[in-house]
Design a protein around this motif. Structure first.
Motif, PDB file in Angstrom:
ATOM      1  N   GLY A   1       4.209  -0.933   3.430  1.00 31.87           N
ATOM      2  CA  GLY A   1       4.173   0.159   2.585  1.00 31.87           C
ATOM      3  C   GLY A   1       5.242  -0.063   1.425  1.00 31.87           C
ATOM      4  N   ALA A   2       4.729   0.829   0.405  1.00 36.89           N
ATOM      5  CA  ALA A   2       5.646   0.780  -0.997  1.00 36.89           C
ATOM      6  C   ALA A   2       7.127   0.888  -0.635  1.00 36.89           C
ATOM      7  CB  ALA A   2       4.986   1.719  -1.880  1.00 36.89           C
ATOM      8  N   SER A   3       7.310   1.765   0.092  1.00 42.98           N
ATOM      9  CA  SER A   3       8.917   2.240   0.177  1.00 42.98           C
ATOM     10  C   SER A   3       9.447   1.095   0.840  1.00 42.98           C
ATOM     11  CB  SER A   3       9.075   3.547   1.134  1.00 42.98           C
ATOM     12  OG  SER A   3       8.517   3.394   2.283  1.00 42.98           O
ATOM     13  N   ALA A   4       8.895   0.207   1.402  1.00 37.84           N
ATOM     14  CA  ALA A   4       9.606  -0.924   2.143  1.00 37.84           C
ATOM     15  C   ALA A   4       9.498  -2.277   1.529  1.00 37.84           C
ATOM     16  CB  ALA A   4       8.940  -1.150   3.663  1.00 37.84           C
TER      17      ALA A   4
ATOM     18  N   VAL B   1       0.991  -1.009  -0.096  1.00 38.80           N
ATOM     19  CA  VAL B   1      -0.107   0.001  -0.026  1.00 38.80           C
ATOM     20  C   VAL B   1       0.775   1.025  -0.152  1.00 38.80           C
ATOM     21  CG1 VAL B   1      -1.602  -1.296   1.327  1.00 38.80           C
ATOM     22  CG2 VAL B   1      -0.284   0.100   2.535  1.00 38.80           C
ATOM     23  N   ALA B   2       0.396   2.424  -0.193  1.00 38.42           N
ATOM     24  CA  ALA B   2       1.047   3.598  -0.192  1.00 38.42           C
ATOM     25  C   ALA B   2       1.324   3.966   1.246  1.00 38.42           C
ATOM     26  CB  ALA B   2       0.191   4.765  -0.700  1.00 38.42           C
ATOM     27  N   ASP B   3       2.532   4.274   1.626  1.00 35.70           N
ATOM     28  CA  ASP B   3       3.162   4.495   2.874  1.00 35.70           C
ATOM     29  C   ASP B   3       2.068   5.418   3.592  1.00 35.70           C
ATOM     30  OD1 ASP B   3       5.334   3.545   1.624  1.00 35.70           O
ATOM     31  OD2 ASP B   3       6.756   4.977   2.040  1.00 35.70           O
ATOM     32  N   ALA B   4       1.364   6.489   2.965  1.00 36.64           N
ATOM     33  CA  ALA B   4       0.662   7.497   3.802  1.00 36.64           C
ATOM     34  C   ALA B   4      -0.821   6.883   4.027  1.00 36.64           C
ATOM     35  CB  ALA B   4       0.431   8.496   2.849  1.00 36.64           C
ATOM     36  N   GLU B   5      -0.839   5.501   3.539  1.00 40.90           N
ATOM     37  CA  GLU B   5      -2.056   4.887   3.611  1.00 40.90           C
ATOM     38  C   GLU B   5      -2.155   3.592   4.300  1.00 40.90           C
ATOM     39  OE1 GLU B   5      -4.118   3.928   0.025  1.00 40.90           O
ATOM     40  OE2 GLU B   5      -4.079   6.388  -0.419  1.00 40.90           O
TER      41      GLU B   5
ATOM     42  N   GLY C   1       9.024  -4.869  11.992  1.00 35.57           N
ATOM     43  CA  GLY C   1       9.774  -3.923  11.284  1.00 35.57           C
ATOM     44  C   GLY C   1       8.807  -2.849  10.616  1.00 35.57           C
ATOM     45  N   ALA C   2       9.027  -2.995   9.212  1.00 33.33           N
ATOM     46  CA  ALA C   2       8.040  -1.860   8.383  1.00 33.33           C
ATOM     47  C   ALA C   2       6.820  -2.660   8.285  1.00 33.33           C
ATOM     48  CB  ALA C   2       8.829  -1.449   7.157  1.00 33.33           C
ATOM     49  N   ALA C   3       6.614  -3.890   8.376  1.00 37.34           N
ATOM     50  CA  ALA C   3       5.308  -4.595   7.805  1.00 37.34           C
ATOM     51  C   ALA C   3       4.393  -4.655   9.159  1.00 37.34           C
ATOM     52  CB  ALA C   3       5.658  -5.934   7.563  1.00 37.34           C
ATOM     53  N   ARG C   4       3.112  -4.691   8.856  1.00 36.35           N
ATOM     54  CA  ARG C   4       2.030  -5.280   9.717  1.00 36.35           C
ATOM     55  C   ARG C   4       1.360  -6.390   9.487  1.00 36.35           C
ATOM     56  NH1 ARG C   4       4.447  -1.385  11.203  1.00 36.35           N
ATOM     57  NH2 ARG C   4       3.948   0.635  11.849  1.00 36.35           N
TER      58      ARG C   4
ATOM     59  N   LEU D   1      -0.967   0.822  -6.357  1.00 39.63           N
ATOM     60  CA  LEU D   1      -1.248   0.815  -5.175  1.00 39.63           C
ATOM     61  C   LEU D   1      -2.978   1.035  -4.635  1.00 39.63           C
ATOM     62  CD1 LEU D   1       1.919   2.442  -3.743  1.00 39.63           C
ATOM     63  CD2 LEU D   1       1.589  -0.069  -3.886  1.00 39.63           C
ATOM     64  N   PRO D   2      -3.253   0.297  -3.917  1.00 40.39           N
ATOM     65  CA  PRO D   2      -3.028  -0.926  -3.071  1.00 40.39           C
ATOM     66  C   PRO D   2      -2.799  -2.437  -4.239  1.00 40.39           C
ATOM     67  CG  PRO D   2      -5.092  -0.629  -2.531  1.00 40.39           C
ATOM     68  CD  PRO D   2      -4.662   0.547  -3.267  1.00 40.39           C
TER      69      PRO D   2
END
Length: 324
Positions: A247-250, A207-211, A231-234, A263-264
């Protein structure tokens, strides 16, 4: 908890012949693709209409390959594809045709975004209970439906009842990332698969980082369980599997070289394998390019698997692709 794991994921493809060949190269055993045939109006000749599919079955879930047939189709069907005549009374034909056209429109929308995984069906032992829970959570859905689906077994094809629902979002039966829903009775499956795969363990949604927070809240309501940070994941841990948000950046940190074209979007899925070393030898012997996840597991890059990365995990377990 009545959401147990993943019932199936749907890989939407443009050309079923290419997809069947590609999955064969990747070491999956697939029955011949099937497609519906019915008259579009009373008295008209029967014709291919709607969607065609085939499945990589496992003991408790499956991966579906699905494509369009009929007037909206642009790809090819395998030579051994099977027509399935649908016998519908004249007074019900218009309703069935309209429902199939809605499904076809959804798939056209998905393919307009990218070729890859656009369907996530969660496994439940009580879809009626989950329908009531979703309604209480304010999640729109189309209600519980019952269908019969063919299941390939070592003894032949049998028809099994399936009760399911689809979550509504951007349109009936569609959320931003595709089709998401719940279903009972994934079937007993069959095999084995030459690549050693034994079950579906995880689906990764990028997904987009902001979302990320908004999508996490949305899936908390869908699944009825909170996510844990890894980490960066949920990661949403279910009894038999997991749904992972990133998030897309990760995404490239978890699956080096990967990016999601829209995205998503569902960027990857994970399969259990009896022996990861044997799976790796098999795939390399077929000339399949492989990467390594952040946790050291092998994966087939999306460019080699028609738009989705396929991760192989030794022995199963609910670890996500972000696990070290």
């Amino acid at each position: 908890m009545t959401i147990l794991g993943l019932h199936h994921i749907g890989h939407v493809v443009r050309d079923m012949r290419e997809a069947v060949e590609r999955y064969g190269t990747l070491g999956f055993t697939l029955p011949p693709a099937a497609y519906p045939v019915l008259p579009p109006a009373p008295g008209a000749p029967a014709e291919p209409f709607g969607v065609a599919n085939t499945h990589a079955y496992f003991p408790g879930n499956f991966v579906e390959l699905v494509t369009l047939v009929g007037g909206e189709a642009t790809g090819r069907m395998p030579a051994d594809a099977r027509p399935i005549p649908l016998r519908v009374p004249d007074d019900r034909l218009a309703g069935i045709v309209a429902a199939i056209r809605d499904t076809t429109a959804n798939l056209i929308s998905c393919l307009g975004r990218f070729e890859g995984v656009h369907i996530l069906m969660l496994d439940t032992d009580d879809v009626g209970h989950e329908a009531a829970r979703l309604s209480q959570e304010g999640v729109g859905h189309g209600g519980v439906h019952a269908v019969q689906r063919p299941v390939e077994t070592a003894q032949g094809t049998r028809m099994e009842p399936v009760r399911f629902l689809e979550i509504d979002g951007t349109a009936p039966g569609l959320v931003a990332e595709g089709r998401v829903g719940l279903a009972e009775n994934a079937g007993s499956g069959h095999g084995p698969h030459p690549n050693g795969a034994t079950g579906l363990l995880e689906c990764v949604l990028c997904v987009a980082d902001a979302e990320l927070s908004e999508v996490e809240e949305r899936y908390t309501r869908y699944l009825g369980v909170p996510a844990r940070a890894e980490g960066a994941a949920r990661v949403f841990d279910l009894r038999d599997a997991a749904v992972t948000l990133v998030g897309a950046s990760a995404l490239g940190d978890l699956l080096p070289g990967e990016r999601c074209p829209a995205l998503p979007g569902f960027a990857a899925y994970t399969l259990a394998t009896r022996d990861a070393d044997a799976t790796e030898r098999f795939l390399r012997g077929r000339g399949v390019p492989l990467g390594r996840t952040a946790g050291g597991e092998i994966f087939v890059p999306s460019e080699a698997a028609l738009g989705v990365a396929i991760v192989f995990r030794a022995g199963g377990g609910r670890r996500s692709v972000s696990s070290a």
